[in-house]
Design a protein around this motif. Structure first.
Motif, mmCIF file in Angstrom:
data_model
loop_
_atom_site.group_PDB
_atom_site.id
_atom_site.type_symbol
_atom_site.label_atom_id
_atom_site.label_comp_id
_atom_site.label_asym_id
_atom_site.label_seq_id
_atom_site.Cartn_x
_atom_site.Cartn_y
_atom_site.Cartn_z
ATOM 1 N N ASN A 169 -44.191 29.340 -33.134
ATOM 2 C CA ASN A 169 -44.968 30.399 -33.787
ATOM 3 C C ASN A 169 -44.133 31.448 -34.521
ATOM 4 O O ASN A 169 -44.697 32.348 -35.151
ATOM 5 C CB ASN A 169 -45.887 31.096 -32.780
ATOM 6 N N TRP A 170 -42.810 31.356 -34.456
ATOM 7 C CA TRP A 170 -41.982 32.417 -35.039
ATOM 8 C C TRP A 170 -42.195 32.576 -36.545
ATOM 9 O O TRP A 170 -42.138 33.689 -37.070
ATOM 10 C CB TRP A 170 -40.504 32.183 -34.744
ATOM 11 N N GLN A 171 -42.476 31.464 -37.231
ATOM 12 C CA GLN A 171 -42.622 31.546 -38.689
ATOM 13 C C GLN A 171 -43.832 32.386 -39.101
ATOM 14 O O GLN A 171 -43.816 33.024 -40.162
ATOM 15 C CB GLN A 171 -42.719 30.146 -39.294
ATOM 16 N N SER A 172 -44.863 32.392 -38.265
ATOM 17 C CA SER A 172 -46.048 33.186 -38.600
ATOM 18 C C SER A 172 -45.718 34.676 -38.600
ATOM 19 O O SER A 172 -46.257 35.441 -39.415
ATOM 20 C CB SER A 172 -47.190 32.897 -37.632
ATOM 21 N N VAL A 173 -44.835 35.092 -37.693
ATOM 22 C CA VAL A 173 -44.398 36.493 -37.675
ATOM 23 C C VAL A 173 -43.450 36.749 -38.842
ATOM 24 O O VAL A 173 -43.582 37.746 -39.564
ATOM 25 C CB VAL A 173 -43.666 36.834 -36.356
ATOM 26 N N TYR A 174 -42.524 35.838 -39.019
ATOM 27 C CA TYR A 174 -41.515 35.995 -40.067
ATOM 28 C C TYR A 174 -42.150 36.155 -41.444
ATOM 29 O O TYR A 174 -41.792 37.061 -42.216
ATOM 30 C CB TYR A 174 -40.580 34.790 -40.046
ATOM 31 N N LYS A 175 -43.103 35.299 -41.764
ATOM 32 C CA LYS A 175 -43.767 35.363 -43.066
ATOM 33 C C LYS A 175 -44.536 36.677 -43.235
ATOM 34 O O LYS A 175 -44.679 37.180 -44.351
ATOM 35 C CB LYS A 175 -44.712 34.173 -43.227
ATOM 36 N N LEU A 176 -44.978 37.230 -42.133
ATOM 37 C CA LEU A 176 -45.739 38.475 -42.182
ATOM 38 C C LEU A 176 -44.866 39.683 -42.488
ATOM 39 O O LEU A 176 -45.316 40.645 -43.116
ATOM 40 C CB LEU A 176 -46.462 38.673 -40.838
ATOM 41 N N ILE A 177 -43.597 39.643 -42.078
ATOM 42 C CA ILE A 177 -42.768 40.851 -42.143
ATOM 43 C C ILE A 177 -41.539 40.741 -43.041
ATOM 44 O O ILE A 177 -40.859 41.744 -43.273
ATOM 45 C CB ILE A 177 -42.308 41.268 -40.727
ATOM 46 N N ARG A 178 -41.234 39.585 -43.571
ATOM 47 C CA ARG A 178 -39.953 39.395 -44.268
ATOM 48 C C ARG A 178 -39.805 40.251 -45.524
ATOM 49 O O ARG A 178 -38.679 40.589 -45.929
ATOM 50 C CB ARG A 178 -39.757 37.924 -44.621
ATOM 51 N N THR A 179 -40.913 40.597 -46.171
ATOM 52 C CA THR A 179 -40.833 41.418 -47.385
ATOM 53 C C THR A 179 -41.407 42.820 -47.178
ATOM 54 O O THR A 179 -41.719 43.516 -48.144
ATOM 55 C CB THR A 179 -41.589 40.728 -48.541
ATOM 56 N N ASN A 180 -41.526 43.234 -45.931
ATOM 57 C CA ASN A 180 -42.077 44.555 -45.635
ATOM 58 C C ASN A 180 -41.236 45.640 -46.306
ATOM 59 O O ASN A 180 -40.007 45.540 -46.400
ATOM 60 C CB ASN A 180 -42.113 44.772 -44.119
ATOM 61 N N LYS A 181 -41.892 46.689 -46.780
ATOM 62 C CA LYS A 181 -41.194 47.753 -47.491
ATOM 63 C C LYS A 181 -40.314 48.611 -46.582
ATOM 64 O O LYS A 181 -39.427 49.331 -47.057
ATOM 65 C CB LYS A 181 -42.191 48.634 -48.232
ATOM 66 N N ILE A 182 -40.571 48.543 -45.271
ATOM 67 C CA ILE A 182 -39.806 49.357 -44.323
ATOM 68 C C ILE A 182 -38.553 48.586 -43.883
ATOM 69 O O ILE A 182 -38.658 47.482 -43.346
ATOM 70 C CB ILE A 182 -40.663 49.721 -43.096
ATOM 71 N N PRO A 183 -37.356 49.124 -44.123
ATOM 72 C CA PRO A 183 -36.118 48.403 -43.816
ATOM 73 C C PRO A 183 -36.002 47.937 -42.363
ATOM 74 O O PRO A 183 -35.531 46.826 -42.106
ATOM 75 C CB PRO A 183 -35.023 49.426 -44.148
ATOM 76 N N GLN A 184 -36.437 48.786 -41.428
ATOM 77 C CA GLN A 184 -36.317 48.405 -40.014
ATOM 78 C C GLN A 184 -37.140 47.161 -39.687
ATOM 79 O O GLN A 184 -36.757 46.372 -38.817
ATOM 80 C CB GLN A 184 -36.756 49.563 -39.107
#
Length: 228
Positions: A169-184
């Protein structure tokens, strides 16, 4: 000064200490700590009896002290009873104890508080769910992260999801956050990718190595040096 007062109170009888707590005398907080310091069957029984009082201030501090001296089994029962009280301070104190002690028996209590309208309580529940985790929680936290608008809560969701992500399931999280505007949050994505890296994600690592955030660039660049 507080330690001295606690030590002095601890020399008194249980009844005298209880009187200090219940009869509008000063040093109620120190008296509660004195009962915890004595830590006998009688003093713990007295502390538990104070949870029946109609005083959220006293109950909160009593619960905190019981969280330090009672067994997990007893705490599960105590918190289950106190849960009938809708006071948010007591709820958050309960969640803190569950987190600290890892009381898995109260998993359902924690998941229920994830639905709270009080964002501070939701934050405490996310910290607690991290310690009493069940695989079924993944979907619930994913849904919470998508619908919640508060950025601090979203970030906490992502942290918990990344920590408990699995190969399936890690890819579902990764795809959700990889381009997030917040650096952290992008940093969380980068770390998650490195933990689960395969050649098909080489372009993603290279993109992270060019990220605007220095911490992300350094993490990705160092990883590339190791694998190339």
């Amino acid at each position: 000064m507080e330690v001295q007062i606690i030590n002095e109170l601890a020399q008194k009888s249980i009844d005298q200490i209880k009187h200090t707590i219940t009869c509008a005398e000063p040093h109620k907080y120190e008296a509660i700590k004195a009962l915890a310091k004595i830590n006998t069957d009688e003093s713990r029984k007295t502390l538990r009896s104070l949870l029946l009082l109609d005083d959220a201030y006293i109950k909160r501090f009593v619960l905190e002290e019981l969280g330090n001296i009672e067994s997990k089994e007893n705490l599960a029962g105590i918190i289950s009873n106190i849960a009938k009280d809708k006071n948010e301070f007591l709820t958050r104190t309960s969640l803190s104890i569950i987190e600290k002690q890892g009381i898995t028996e109260l998993h359902d209590f924690v998941t229920e508080k994830l639905k709270s309208q009080n964002l501070l309580t939701v934050g405490y529940a996310l910290s607690a769910i991290d310690q009493v985790w069940s695989d079924d929680d993944f979907t619930a936290i994913m849904e919470l992260s998508k619908k919640e608008q508060n950025q601090e809560i979203k970030k906490k969701c992502y942290e918990v999801l990344c920590k408990h992500a699995t190969p399936s399931n890690w890819q579902s999280v990764y795809k959700l956050i990889r381009t997030n505007k917040i650096p952290q949050i992008r940093l969380l994505a980068c770390r998650l990718l490195l933990d689960n890296f395969s050649d098909e994600f080489m372009s993603d690592i290279q993109a992270f190595a060019k990220d605007k955030d220095g911490h992300i660039r350094k993490l990705a660049a160092n990883y590339l040096k190791e694998i190339i």
